[in-house]
Design an enzyme around this catalytic site. Structure first.
Site, PDB file in Angstrom:
ATOM      1  N   ASN A  30       0.854  -1.192   0.000  1.00 57.79           N
ATOM      2  CA  ASN A  30       0.000   0.000   0.000  1.00 57.79           C
ATOM      3  C   ASN A  30       0.886   1.238   0.000  1.00 57.79           C
ATOM      4  O   ASN A  30       2.020   1.182   0.456  1.00 57.79           O
ATOM      5  CB  ASN A  30      -0.911  -0.009   1.237  1.00 57.79           C
ATOM      6  CG  ASN A  30      -1.991   1.053   1.170  1.00 57.79           C
ATOM      7  OD1 ASN A  30      -1.753   2.237   1.362  1.00 57.79           O
ATOM      8  ND2 ASN A  30      -3.189   0.631   0.859  1.00 57.79           N
TER       9      ASN A  30
ATOM     10  N   HIS B 257     -12.936  18.391  -4.153  1.00 53.32           N
ATOM     11  CA  HIS B 257     -11.963  17.356  -3.822  1.00 53.32           C
ATOM     12  C   HIS B 257     -10.707  17.990  -3.232  1.00 53.32           C
ATOM     13  O   HIS B 257     -10.113  18.881  -3.839  1.00 53.32           O
ATOM     14  CB  HIS B 257     -11.602  16.547  -5.071  1.00 53.32           C
ATOM     15  CG  HIS B 257     -10.658  15.425  -4.800  1.00 53.32           C
ATOM     16  ND1 HIS B 257      -9.509  15.211  -5.533  1.00 53.32           N
ATOM     17  CD2 HIS B 257     -10.675  14.451  -3.852  1.00 53.32           C
ATOM     18  CE1 HIS B 257      -8.882  14.138  -5.049  1.00 53.32           C
ATOM     19  NE2 HIS B 257      -9.567  13.671  -4.040  1.00 53.32           N
ATOM     20  N   HIS B 258     -10.340  17.568  -2.038  1.00 51.86           N
ATOM     21  CA  HIS B 258      -9.115  18.007  -1.363  1.00 51.86           C
ATOM     22  C   HIS B 258      -8.244  16.785  -1.133  1.00 51.86           C
ATOM     23  O   HIS B 258      -8.365  16.111  -0.112  1.00 51.86           O
ATOM     24  CB  HIS B 258      -9.429  18.624   0.011  1.00 51.86           C
ATOM     25  CG  HIS B 258     -10.097  19.962  -0.029  1.00 51.86           C
ATOM     26  ND1 HIS B 258     -10.690  20.532   1.083  1.00 51.86           N
ATOM     27  CD2 HIS B 258     -10.254  20.865  -1.027  1.00 51.86           C
ATOM     28  CE1 HIS B 258     -11.179  21.711   0.762  1.00 51.86           C
ATOM     29  NE2 HIS B 258     -10.943  21.944  -0.519  1.00 51.86           N
ATOM     30  N   GLU B 259      -7.359  16.497  -2.078  1.00 51.24           N
ATOM     31  CA  GLU B 259      -6.384  15.449  -1.797  1.00 51.24           C
ATOM     32  C   GLU B 259      -5.240  16.092  -1.029  1.00 51.24           C
ATOM     33  O   GLU B 259      -4.632  17.048  -1.513  1.00 51.24           O
ATOM     34  CB  GLU B 259      -5.871  14.824  -3.100  1.00 51.24           C
ATOM     35  CG  GLU B 259      -4.780  13.786  -2.886  1.00 51.24           C
ATOM     36  CD  GLU B 259      -5.174  12.684  -1.894  1.00 51.24           C
ATOM     37  OE1 GLU B 259      -6.161  11.988  -2.186  1.00 51.24           O
ATOM     38  OE2 GLU B 259      -4.502  12.526  -0.851  1.00 51.24           O
TER      39      GLU B 259
ATOM     40  N   HIS C  83     -11.466  10.260   2.934  1.00 55.82           N
ATOM     41  CA  HIS C  83     -10.867   8.998   2.510  1.00 55.82           C
ATOM     42  C   HIS C  83      -9.490   8.817   3.140  1.00 55.82           C
ATOM     43  O   HIS C  83      -8.809   9.800   3.428  1.00 55.82           O
ATOM     44  CB  HIS C  83     -10.772   8.962   0.977  1.00 55.82           C
ATOM     45  CG  HIS C  83     -12.074   8.673   0.301  1.00 55.82           C
ATOM     46  ND1 HIS C  83     -12.166   7.836  -0.776  1.00 55.82           N
ATOM     47  CD2 HIS C  83     -13.322   9.099   0.562  1.00 55.82           C
ATOM     48  CE1 HIS C  83     -13.445   7.764  -1.151  1.00 55.82           C
ATOM     49  NE2 HIS C  83     -14.168   8.524  -0.363  1.00 55.82           N
ATOM     50  N   GLU C  84      -9.094   7.575   3.340  1.00 55.47           N
ATOM     51  CA  GLU C  84      -7.810   7.221   3.952  1.00 55.47           C
ATOM     52  C   GLU C  84      -7.649   7.749   5.389  1.00 55.47           C
ATOM     53  O   GLU C  84      -6.575   7.645   5.982  1.00 55.47           O
ATOM     54  CB  GLU C  84      -6.593   7.702   3.122  1.00 55.47           C
ATOM     55  CG  GLU C  84      -6.452   7.057   1.748  1.00 55.47           C
ATOM     56  CD  GLU C  84      -7.212   7.822   0.673  1.00 55.47           C
ATOM     57  OE1 GLU C  84      -7.442   9.033   0.862  1.00 55.47           O
ATOM     58  OE2 GLU C  84      -7.596   7.212  -0.346  1.00 55.47           O
TER      59      GLU C  84
ATOM     60  N   GLU D 279     -13.921   6.680   3.610  1.00 56.54           N
ATOM     61  CA  GLU D 279     -13.616   5.459   2.878  1.00 56.54           C
ATOM     62  C   GLU D 279     -13.061   4.515   3.928  1.00 56.54           C
ATOM     63  O   GLU D 279     -13.782   3.750   4.513  1.00 56.54           O
ATOM     64  CB  GLU D 279     -12.632   5.736   1.766  1.00 56.54           C
ATOM     65  CG  GLU D 279     -12.331   4.532   0.905  1.00 56.54           C
ATOM     66  CD  GLU D 279     -11.082   4.786   0.071  1.00 56.54           C
ATOM     67  OE1 GLU D 279     -10.099   5.305   0.609  1.00 56.54           O
ATOM     68  OE2 GLU D 279     -11.113   4.446  -1.129  1.00 56.54           O
TER      69      GLU D 279
ATOM     70  N   GLU E  19     -12.423   1.164  -5.792  1.00 52.59           N
ATOM     71  CA  GLU E  19     -11.255   1.457  -6.628  1.00 52.59           C
ATOM     72  C   GLU E  19     -10.319   0.265  -6.723  1.00 52.59           C
ATOM     73  O   GLU E  19      -9.637   0.074  -7.737  1.00 52.59           O
ATOM     74  CB  GLU E  19     -10.504   2.667  -6.095  1.00 52.59           C
ATOM     75  CG  GLU E  19      -9.893   2.471  -4.722  1.00 52.59           C
ATOM     76  CD  GLU E  19      -9.368   3.774  -4.102  1.00 52.59           C
ATOM     77  OE1 GLU E  19      -9.648   4.858  -4.662  1.00 52.59           O
ATOM     78  OE2 GLU E  19      -8.682   3.698  -3.070  1.00 52.59           O
TER      79      GLU E  19
END
Lengths: 723, 723
Positions: free
Chosen positions: A213, A433-435, A503-504, A522, A528
């Site tokens: 990962n 979206h905020h990565e 997410h994450e 998530e 995905e």
């Protein structure tokens, strides 16, 4: 939040035994005994209908102490002994007080599987003190009809003010070599396929389960994550998890596989310390949910009930969302998040995107997003998620970069204002979206401006991501500092009336009761991964027993094309699910935030099947789990919050299966029309996933349906009231 | 920023020797040779007037590499070898390019010791490549008339993008067992008394020098900090420091005391890594300032010259400040920062200060602050610093607390609005105080609101503090992350037109040229230590050679009462300085930010001496160092920026001393009146500090003054033009 009864004092549920304390559930099925061992160790055990769930297990803490602030070298032996005494918060206790009470209240969640949740428990609060060090704590137990929750409380006191946890030692001694559905214990990710094995087999299967990962850190060959689902040989379903994880590190479990005892294993920080506390402080709750009926586990609301009521007064801006998105094409590798191939590294504010050559694969461009807005408007979707809209994607992944995004600067081909106006004109929202790339200090530095940008441009929901190792380096995704960060971002979002789908991040633990703007996470292996090599076909028959216990998952179902080579010839992945199984997920993977994740073209190829996705609601008045077996199948019926319609979904594991579904949840005397989406006769998740059939039937509360699910298949039914 | 000449190509200053490169200073006194050893190690040496300053010394880096992202275990030997090759950036180089140039420019600082600074150097930029790994870097050397600066540059390139520094290996091989004025190398504090010893004696004296501090971390028994001042047996003054420390960890020096070679030792983060870089990147400059005249060292502007020009366009809001404060009474223990004794721990927003009982010693109350505002207005001070105005001081110290202050919530007895109006009506500012307790994430979370609060309430300058270990834990005050934080706070302050005076932060490295709103740092052992047991009486004869080389220090002089028992009977400290020495500090400790640090009452006791503090300016047109010897004495004359007046100050070490001061810096033909504040005949820093005499004299440029300084004494002279 409507009715509640609060009864203090000894009730019939509570018996004071000479050497211990007993606590029963309201219906008497569960009995917990608490006592101190002869060494003064807090000890509890739990029975259900006379069968052992938890054998005698110890509770307590090890603190980190150093009398000399800068070193662990002791001037003399007495200082070393004193340090040992201070480190020990496991034994040498005595009980100085016990309080019992009963609680019974029904409250209404802002969104959920049901419109009302009953919170009914018997409580035992034991105050124990450690005379040698003159310190005390309270262990509070709450016994529900579906199991036990307990937490530690450190009241304000003279000899415990600021302290550091070396490890929490909460034990869960198992009564047998149960079958477990587990993922490797890890400080950074939950994105593993589940392994089903006996507890004694975990060690031998660990390496195989521990697949690669972008960010991962195992700690033990018998470490596993929560929620942990188990089944005993005597038919008991047992689940271990935590609730109300706030300002504390996440708990994993480490198995002593010789004695079959699980023990809490907290997530450390860069220094290996597990938590920094200031009294007064309450830890999260540790939960044991159990039943002889698997449906009770998957329907349990204990995790929510153990959280505080909502802190958001006006929740009118919090609404479930059904959305599509410019996303799957990048996940499959057909399109790119990045705008250009000119930059191998990016320096925001310096790299000149205006002069860069577009790579021709950048999906988040104005024209393409408008196509998605059109489709959303035509098909009743609330919103369109767009990833890859902002500067920085050329080197965002795997570089452990600090200043990786600024969250407000779009690429040259993404016109923020134009898309805002266009979406608004169509009655559709764009999901921001905020990565963060795990760079949390960078995210916090930009957070107010990023949220303000959202407000200024019509965004009311954000999908945030934490892909990659955390910056500041040394912290893990589930360390106390980082758990604190997710909470900070969530609470600040509420100030801006923004909904969050993280997410994450750490897996949820019912915090959405207190902060209902947390509409999703998530924090498990999502759809995905079907494009990253595929997930086990029975994956979705396990998730509701594990990941979903603490809160909804943005699983992003709805993939209609299983052969990913058709999206991208270089990607040989296969989605291990039938098409009908994908429809059922809108029922079995409860979430107020549901994506139809495939690309528009694939929905246009199967308009009849797509109709189900258009029809299925995302908010429910009531839910009934009809049949459930972890790893094998799950069938649930849910009633739309806003109509009299019901929907049923089944997901199946690897063995084809027939079942009889009674529709006795329907309202008596009413007439309904059921549209049944079922696997075709030869459907199979691998060889024939797109084979399905649709039939309609008139039904009533007296009807029974015979249904067959393929391997990795299922069925989905919409039941509409007819006049 | 006025005149500059830029000459490219070979000049008379540059000679290309077959095996190396030579670089000379504009006046030819310094000669540097650069070459590669036979192993391809970058090597340099430096001579001054034919004498060795730096013997052949290597340069380069060790990188941290791991081919397998998650572990350092190699699959096979070839991977291990490859990792070794990648880690090595010390040898195996070859020169692929050299460029030489000359630069000569004069620029005007916003504030300073002088109004114009000449920046004149010869430059050599050597590009070296490492064929085995196909990586390259540039080492850029700049030779000034006062010494050498060099830095490393990593250009954008294929095989070096994101990389981690394990250690920088910049050597400084000393030519003899010099006398050094040093403080222990430390990742967290510079607040040590200086030790004067030979280099070979450092190891034996280290433990004694390493006295306790709220936050400290030594790394080696021969580690020292920069700026490091040395004197050779052949009369050379040599100083090692760094310039332009931005987004990089601070450099200390570790001495190989067998060979008398210093090597750079960077500050690690929580993981022990030294720096995370993304090419293109320039490191800070490493500087070697040297002369046979000590005055050249203390007057050197090299550190500023190596920084970028000001990035602030409109600097009209940046003004030197002379201030008093509600502070010394707390430092001595007479008053308290804390408001109440009711809380042993504080939870901001929960602890109810409105209901708490005031402890009667809280100094930062409205009435008392008004007294200070009055005194400031009556005596020509610009501002009043107030510490302890805000909630949270009851448990701020030593608890490694995270949410320790919010920077905007005042105590019940500190009326922000009233004091703002009152100060404004008197033409005085209040200096804001932000004690962060080292909790930098907490500070950043509140920073915008804190700065906005300042703007809204008339504050334009903030003293920030970082007392205690850093939170996030594991970082040090001088780690890259934290250096990055100070810069972030500084640049954001500039957006709000706020001046910053950062205490306990990293020692400055000339960054104030680029960001002139950085008007001060503490970052050394300041006057407060006189109340914590006292500092060595010659401390202030060393600081200008060390701490002040990178930027001004908020030394907070002006203490008139040396017997601290008179402030607080429980504090037996003694200020190891005569009163006149305290006056001289306004000259010898150059700073645009000068405090008269004592309490008002003590100034009222000595109005004649106080007159000097009232008269002395804080901004200068010109400065001339008249005599200087580190550890022994320093005498400087400075011309007021805004008049024709001159001021002279001398600080003396432990040996009483007489000197002759020529006033030939005065303008010829003009008449002046000099007011001389001198130690009394029997003055002594310990036994008779308050003995002083004041006399006036008519003087001209032809005059000479005979002056005597006591032990720990000095003299201060104001010379006013008379018509």
């Amino acid at each position: 939040m409507k009715n509640f009864k609060f009864i203090l004092g000894l009730g019939i549920a509570m018996m004071n035994i000479a050497y211990g304390q007993e606590l029963k559930s309201p219906n008497g099925d569960f009995v917990m005994d608490f006592s101190l061992s002869k060494d003064g160790q807090p000890t509890y055990q739990l029975n259900y209908k006379g069968k052992e769930i938890i054998k005698p297990s110890h509770l307590g803490f090890e603190f980190k102490t150093n009398l000399n602030q800068k070193s662990f070298e002791w001037n003399d032996k007495s200082e070393a002994d004193k340090a040992k005494d201070l480190a020990n918060f496991l034994s040498g206790f005595k009980i100085i007080d016990t309080k019992t009470s009963t609680f019974d209240e029904t409250w209404a969640p802002v969104w959920g599987e049901v419109s009302k949740i009953r919170n009914n428990f018997n409580e035992l609060a034991v105050t124990i003190s450690q005379p040698k060090t003159d310190r005390k704590m309270i262990i509070r137990f709450r016994m529900f009809n579906d199991g036990l929750g307990f937490r530690y409380e450190f009241p304000e006191q003279k000899n415990l003010k600021y302290f550091v946890i070396k490890e929490e030692h909460s034990q869960f001694a198992m009564a047998g070599d149960h079958t477990a559905f587990w993922i490797p214990g890890d400080y950074d990710t939950q994105e593993y396929d589940y392994t089903e094995s006996k507890l004694s087999e975990i060690r031998g299967l660990f390496d195989k389960a521990y697949i690669g990962n972008a960010s991962q850190k195992a700690f033990s060959k018998t470490g596993v994550q929560t929620a942990l689902m188990m089944k005993s040989s005597n038919g008991l379903y047992i689940n271990l998890h935590e609730a109300a994880l706030i300002n504390y590190p996440a708990m994993s479990l480490n198995l002593d596989d010789k004695n079959l005892v699980f023990e809490s294993w907290l997530t450390p920080d860069a220094l290996g310390d597990k938590g920094y506390l200031q009294a007064p402080f309450n830890t999260p709750w540790r939960t044991v949910i159990a039943s002889d009926d698997a449906r009770d586990v998957v329907a349990s609301k204990m995790t929510y009930n153990l959280n505080e009521p909502s802190k958001i007064k006006d929740t009118s801006w919090i609404k479930p969302v059904k959305y599509i998105g410019v996303w799957w094409e990048m996940i499959t590798g057909r399109g790119s998040w990045a705008y250009t191939d000119d930059f191998s590294t990016v320096e925001l504010g310096v790299s000149n995107y205006a002069k860069a050559k577009p790579n021709g694969k950048h999906a988040a461009n104005t024209k393409h997003v408008k196509e998605y807005i059109d489709f959303a408007a035509e098909n009743g979707f609330d919103a369109v998620l767009v990833e890859g809209w902002n500067e920085g994607w050329e080197d965002w992944f795997g570089n452990h970069k600090d200043y990786v995004f600024d969250f407000v600067t779009p690429y040259p081909d993404f016109d923020v204002k134009e898309l805002h106006a266009y979406a608004k004109s169509k009655g559709v929202k764009i999901v921001m979206h905020h990565e963060t790339s795990g760079a949390i200090r960078n995210y916090e530095r930009h957070l107010d401006k990023a949220y303000q940008f959202m407000q200024d441009n019509g965004y009311n929901a954000v999908k945030s991501g934490y892909v990659g190792d955390i910056v500041p380096r040394g912290d893990y995704h589930y360390s106390q500092n980082v758990v604190n960060h997710y909470q900070y971002a969530l609470e600040k979002a509420a100030e801006y009336k923004i909904m969050v789908n993280a997410h994450e991040a750490v897996r949820p633990t019912g915090v959405a009761r207190t902060w209902p703007n947390l509409i999703g996470n998530e924090s498990a292996r999502g759809t995905e991964y079907q494009a990253f090599g595929g997930s086990k076909p029975n994956h979705v028959t396990i998730l509701p027993f594990t990941r979903l216990l603490g809160g909804p998952m943005d699983y992003t179902p709805g993939i209609f094309e299983m052969d990913i080579k058709k999206m991208n010839p270089n990607n040989e992945s296969h989605v291990n699910s039938t098409l009908v199984n994908q429809l059922a997920l809108y029922l079995t993977m409860y979430s107020p935030l549901q994506m139809a994740a495939d690309i528009i073209e694939n929905y246009k190829r199967f308009p009849d099947a797509f109709q189900f996705i258009k029809d299925v609601p995302v908010d429910w008045q009531d839910s009934k789990y009809l049949e459930a077996e972890p790893g094998k199948y799950l069938t649930v019926a849910r009633k739309d919050k806003n109509s009299n319609n019901w929907f049923v979904g089944n997901v199946n594991g690897v063995t084809p299966r027939t079942t009889k579904i009674k529709l006795d949840f329907l309202e008596k005397g009413k007439k309904y029309e059921a549209t049944i989406y079922a696997d075709g006769k030869d459907a199979h998740y691998k060889t024939n996933p797109q084979s399905y059939k649709i039939e309609t039937k008139k039904v009533t509360a007296k009807s029974t349906l015979d249904l067959t699910s393929a391997a990795g298949g299922g069925f989905a039914i919409s039941i509409k009231e007819v006049k």
